[in-house]
Design a protein around this motif. Structure first.
Motif, short mmCIF file in Angstrom:
data_model
loop_
_atom_site.label_atom_id
_atom_site.label_comp_id
_atom_site.label_asym_id
_atom_site.label_seq_id
_atom_site.Cartn_x
_atom_site.Cartn_y
_atom_site.Cartn_z
N SER A 289 -25.16 26.90 22.60
CA SER A 289 -23.94 26.85 23.40
C SER A 289 -24.09 25.89 24.57
O SER A 289 -25.06 25.95 25.32
CB SER A 289 -23.60 28.25 23.92
N TYR B 218 -21.06 36.59 22.17
CA TYR B 218 -20.64 35.94 20.93
C TYR B 218 -21.13 36.72 19.71
O TYR B 218 -22.30 37.11 19.63
CB TYR B 218 -21.17 34.52 20.83
N THR B 219 -20.25 36.88 18.74
CA THR B 219 -20.63 37.53 17.49
C THR B 219 -21.18 36.54 16.48
O THR B 219 -21.76 36.94 15.46
CB THR B 219 -19.43 38.25 16.87
N GLU B 220 -21.00 35.24 16.75
CA GLU B 220 -21.52 34.18 15.89
C GLU B 220 -21.75 32.99 16.78
O GLU B 220 -21.00 32.76 17.73
CB GLU B 220 -20.52 33.85 14.78
N ALA B 221 -22.82 32.23 16.52
CA ALA B 221 -23.12 31.13 17.42
C ALA B 221 -24.10 30.17 16.80
O ALA B 221 -24.87 30.53 15.91
CB ALA B 221 -23.69 31.65 18.75
N CYS C 291 -22.39 35.98 27.46
CA CYS C 291 -22.08 35.36 26.16
C CYS C 291 -22.11 36.44 25.08
O CYS C 291 -23.11 36.58 24.36
CB CYS C 291 -23.09 34.26 25.84
N SER D 177 -27.28 36.31 18.56
CA SER D 177 -26.51 35.56 17.58
C SER D 177 -26.98 34.11 17.53
O SER D 177 -27.15 33.47 18.58
CB SER D 177 -25.01 35.58 17.94
N TYR E 15 -14.68 34.29 17.74
CA TYR E 15 -16.12 34.51 17.60
C TYR E 15 -16.83 34.68 18.94
O TYR E 15 -18.00 35.04 18.99
CB TYR E 15 -16.77 33.38 16.80
N LYS E 16 -16.11 34.44 20.06
CA LYS E 16 -16.73 34.57 21.37
C LYS E 16 -16.92 36.03 21.79
O LYS E 16 -17.50 36.31 22.84
CB LYS E 16 -15.90 33.83 22.42
N GLY E 17 -16.41 36.97 21.01
CA GLY E 17 -16.70 38.39 21.25
C GLY E 17 -16.01 38.97 22.47
O GLY E 17 -16.51 39.94 23.06
N HIS F 120 -16.98 27.61 13.35
CA HIS F 120 -17.09 29.02 13.72
C HIS F 120 -15.88 29.79 13.20
O HIS F 120 -14.79 29.22 13.03
CB HIS F 120 -17.16 29.17 15.24
#
Length: 380
Positions: A295, A289-292, A287, A313, A220-222, A138
């Motif tokens: 989870s 997140y901007t990328e994932a 969550c 995401s 990446y967790k935003g 990530h």
């Protein structure tokens, strides 16, 4: 150890070794849950564990009653003077596993020295499956170059690859087309047990909705978007937020949220006991997140019948049934995430409905037989 297999005769009970040489975290938890899942199966499976002797969860692994073979794995600080002994240790450990005559060794997550160990196993004729949790590191993840290089070696060498979502399957095959014929998709949630079937509490006029952010504090967790999303709601009553986890963004999180009266920070490593308390005392997992990929914290939430609010995401929407077991923001931005939060604040009664749906979705995924099929080499 006894062996159910006579010479030249297939074993009645599949024999599988779960291999993980990390110290703790998501890989260790997944290995433990998979071991418990296979042990509890109605189709008997003989399960063995190959673990680093420094694993922090060894007490939990021993509590399963399963046979454990350990390796004294060098650490970065000792590799300079202990590394020369590593090839011999890998060969000896591979020979130990070969004596068990496993149908398959499952590398449950990438970990130090898994990439050379797979060759030691295959030289002895042992079939190896590798579980790829992510297609690639990530953004902002630790040791990204090491992760990418070593995982690519595992992906190219493994006899079977398991990915935990369709999203990761697509990304892996795009990056390494030669893996397409040996990839299978098995849901992460299928190995998670049911811890409860509904939220035992509901937000009322005098009881705020309790949001939870849990996990590694990485870019990446935003978390920056979470702050932007909730900032206009700071004066709104009826909600609280706990941010629990460790990672390189701890100082930034403390700077952003420490003055918010609705936010409680638990920064640092979270024990298993505290994790259980957090999931059992909150209403909704956030969550942003901007990328994932998929989870583990979402899978854990489903096991507690806790709904999730996720960004669109990676596999996050897929993981919560595209909104069946939670809410999916329309777009990956702060404004969209805030609108989704407001929906819950305005209609807190939806939480009970979403909780019930979360429990049903988990039961559906628990019924999958893929891990049993993999253990007996029947998974295609």
């Amino acid at each position: 150890m006894s062996n159910n297999r006579a010479p030249g005769v297939a074993s009645v009970r599949p024999r599988v070794v779960l291999h993980y040489w990390g110290r703790r975290g998501g890989g260790s938890l997944f290995t433990l849950l998979l071991a418990q899942h296979l042990k509890a199966s109605q189709d008997p499976v003989d399960v063995f564990l190959s673990l680093a002797d420094s694993n922090d969860d060894m007490v939990s692994f021993r509590a399963t009653g399963l046979p454990i073979l350990t390796l004294e794995r060098p650490h970065l600080s000792t590799l300079w003077h202990a590394g020369w002994r590593l090839p011999k240790r890998l060969r000896m450990h591979a020979n130990e596993l070969a004596m068990l005559r496993p149908d398959v060794v499952i590398i449950t997550m990438n970990s130090p020295f898994a990439w050379p160990f797979i060759y030691a196993l295959q030289r002895l004729g042992i079939r190896v499956a590798y579980v790829a949790h992510d297609a690639e590191p990530h953004p902002g993840d630790y040791a990204a170059l090491w992760q990418r290089v070593t995982q690519d070696l595992l992906l190219k060498s493994a006899d079977q690859i398991v990915v935990l979502s369709k999203s990761v399957a697509q990304r892996v095959t795009e990056r390494i087309p030669s893996t397409r014929s040996k990839i299978s998709v098995l849901s992460l949630e299928s190995v998670y047990p049911t811890k409860r079937t509904h939220l035992p509490f509901c937000a009322t006029a005098g009881d705020p909705i309790r949001f939870l952010f849990y996990g590694r504090l990485l870019p990446y967790k935003g978390l920056d978007l979470l702050g932007q999303a909730l900032a206009p709601l700071r004066t709104s009553p009826g909600w609280q937020l706990t941010i629990a986890g460790s990672g390189p963004l701890e100082a930034e999180i403390r700077h952003t949220f420490s003055e918010w009266p609705q936010v409680e920070l638990e920064l640092g490593w979270i024990s298993n006991e505290r994790t259980m308390t957090l999931y059992s005392t909150h209403h909704l997992l956030l969550c942003p997140y901007t990328e994932a990929s998929q989870s583990g914290v979402v899978a854990e939430a489903l096991s507690w019948a806790m709904p999730c609010l996720v960004m669109p995401s990676g596999a996050l929407p897929e993981q919560i049934g595209f909104g069946t077991a939670g809410v999916v923001a329309e777009t990956v931005d702060a404004a969209s995430f805030r609108r989704s939060v407001q929906i819950i604040l305005e209609e807190p009664g939806r939480l009970a409905e979403l909780s019930s749906a979360s429990a049903k979705l988990l039961i559906e995924r628990q019924s999958e037989t893929g891990w049993i099929d993999l253990s007996s080499n029947q998974l295609i």
